[in-house]
Structure formats: C-alpha cells, structure tokens
Scaffold this active site. Sequence first.
Site, PDB file in Angstrom:
ATOM      1  N   CYS A  81       0.833  -1.208   0.000  1.00 35.35           N
ATOM      2  CA  CYS A  81       0.000   0.000   0.000  1.00 35.35           C
ATOM      3  C   CYS A  81       0.871   1.263   0.000  1.00 35.35           C
ATOM      4  O   CYS A  81       1.457   1.603  -1.012  1.00 35.35           O
ATOM      5  CB  CYS A  81      -0.981  -0.023   1.159  1.00 35.35           C
ATOM      6  SG  CYS A  81      -2.340   1.163   0.970  1.00 35.35           S
ATOM      7  N   HIS A 180      -2.985  -5.258   1.410  1.00 34.10           N
ATOM      8  CA  HIS A 180      -2.388  -5.523   2.715  1.00 34.10           C
ATOM      9  C   HIS A 180      -2.461  -7.016   3.067  1.00 34.10           C
ATOM     10  O   HIS A 180      -3.373  -7.426   3.798  1.00 34.10           O
ATOM     11  CB  HIS A 180      -3.147  -4.757   3.800  1.00 34.10           C
ATOM     12  CG  HIS A 180      -3.012  -3.276   3.748  1.00 34.10           C
ATOM     13  ND1 HIS A 180      -2.074  -2.584   4.475  1.00 34.10           N
ATOM     14  CD2 HIS A 180      -3.713  -2.345   3.062  1.00 34.10           C
ATOM     15  CE1 HIS A 180      -2.202  -1.276   4.248  1.00 34.10           C
ATOM     16  NE2 HIS A 180      -3.188  -1.110   3.393  1.00 34.10           N
ATOM     17  N   GLU A 182      -0.691  -8.499   5.184  1.00 33.47           N
ATOM     18  CA  GLU A 182      -0.403  -8.622   6.614  1.00 33.47           C
ATOM     19  C   GLU A 182      -1.661  -8.526   7.477  1.00 33.47           C
ATOM     20  O   GLU A 182      -1.635  -8.883   8.656  1.00 33.47           O
ATOM     21  CB  GLU A 182       0.608  -7.558   7.051  1.00 33.47           C
ATOM     22  CG  GLU A 182       0.086  -6.136   7.136  1.00 33.47           C
ATOM     23  CD  GLU A 182      -0.062  -5.427   5.794  1.00 33.47           C
ATOM     24  OE1 GLU A 182      -0.468  -4.258   5.788  1.00 33.47           O
ATOM     25  OE2 GLU A 182       0.239  -6.044   4.757  1.00 33.47           O
TER      26      GLU A 182
END
Length: 211
Positions: A81, A180, A182
């Site tokens: 991002c 994202h 994560e």
Amino acid sequence: MAEVTVGVLALQGDVREHLAALTGAGATAVAVRRPEELERVDGLVVPGGESTTISKLAEAFDLLDPIRKRIGAGLPVYGSCAGMIMLATEVLDGRPDQQSFGGIEMTVRRNAFGRQVDSFEAPVELAGVPGPSFHAVFIRAPWVERVADGVQVLGRVTEGPGAGRIVAVRQGNVVATAFHPELTGDRRLHRWFVDLVRGATDGPGQHRFAE
C-alpha cells in the site's frame, strides 16, 4: 534453510502486523528506525500507512538515502500500500515535496481507489505465488498506471472497483502490492518474500540482483 533477518520500517503504519507475518513466515523480524539497524538486515518491508508521513519521517530519521543506496545494492524490499508508493519512481496526487525510495520504475497514483470509506476486498491472483487467489484488502489503496519494460506485473484486480488495474509488481529484488496481506491470516506472500531474501543473500550485507 538459511536464517535471514528481515526488517520492517517502523516509522509509521502497520508495523506490528508485518513483524508477526514475517515471523510466521520463518524470518527473524526486527523493527528498523535507524541507519545502523538497516545495515543489519537481509531484507526490508515498507508497511502500509500514510506515505507522506513515512516520507517525512524517513528524512527526519536519516533513512532516505541509506535505503535508496541499499536498494541500489540489491537489498530485497517489499512494500504494501503506502510502501508501494514509497517504492515508485513517480507518484501522482502526492504532495509536491513528497520523496520516495524508488526501486521500481513505475508510476503510482496515490489513493487511486478512493478514500477510507471506499476500502474494499477482492480476489487477486499473484504470478509465482502458488495456491488460490489472495483475499486482498485494499485501504485507501494506490494503483499502478505505468510500468517500465523491466517491471514484471504480478497481479491485477479481477473484479469490483478498478477491475483490471495493476496492483502487484516486481523489479529485480523489489516487490510491491497495493493491498495488505499482513491484515489477513494468509502468509503465502510473506513466505514468498522471505524465500526471495534467502535466494538473494550471499552473506551479511551482500546481495545479488534477481533475474
């Protein structure tokens, strides 16, 4: 497998989530806030967050030039991002004084998918990463408008807002996604990046360029 240390640029953004994902992917994960900490890592993650803030803090913490130099020397780097914006050679809709690390010859449009309220999730297939499509989370996400000849497009949005837009790229040892990973429990992309770090590491501080 060789042990590798992967740093997460810990100036702003979702640092903790990347540290946890990298640890789960088999790396020794450490926070990086100082040039001397950068010198000790085999790879680096630039997390999501606010790209203009990351840019200002990187300058304030004397990390802009050291990161640029290590990227130029072959350090494997992954940006998600805002990290994608920080790795672009050209940023559209950014602040006039905004600086980036570079590393991928591409033009990225900041907040291209809209504001926070326009955040969405969509499937993305990543070239070279085995398994089903990623359940990708997009939050005020950028997209890639142009890539140079040496940049590999790894993935595009397949449905929903911005369908067809480029959201994952790679140039040499530098990788970026607009989404994202994560923030999900899917660790495939982090494992893939850790394997990239292992393959690019010849020894402490020594890296070779990926084909």
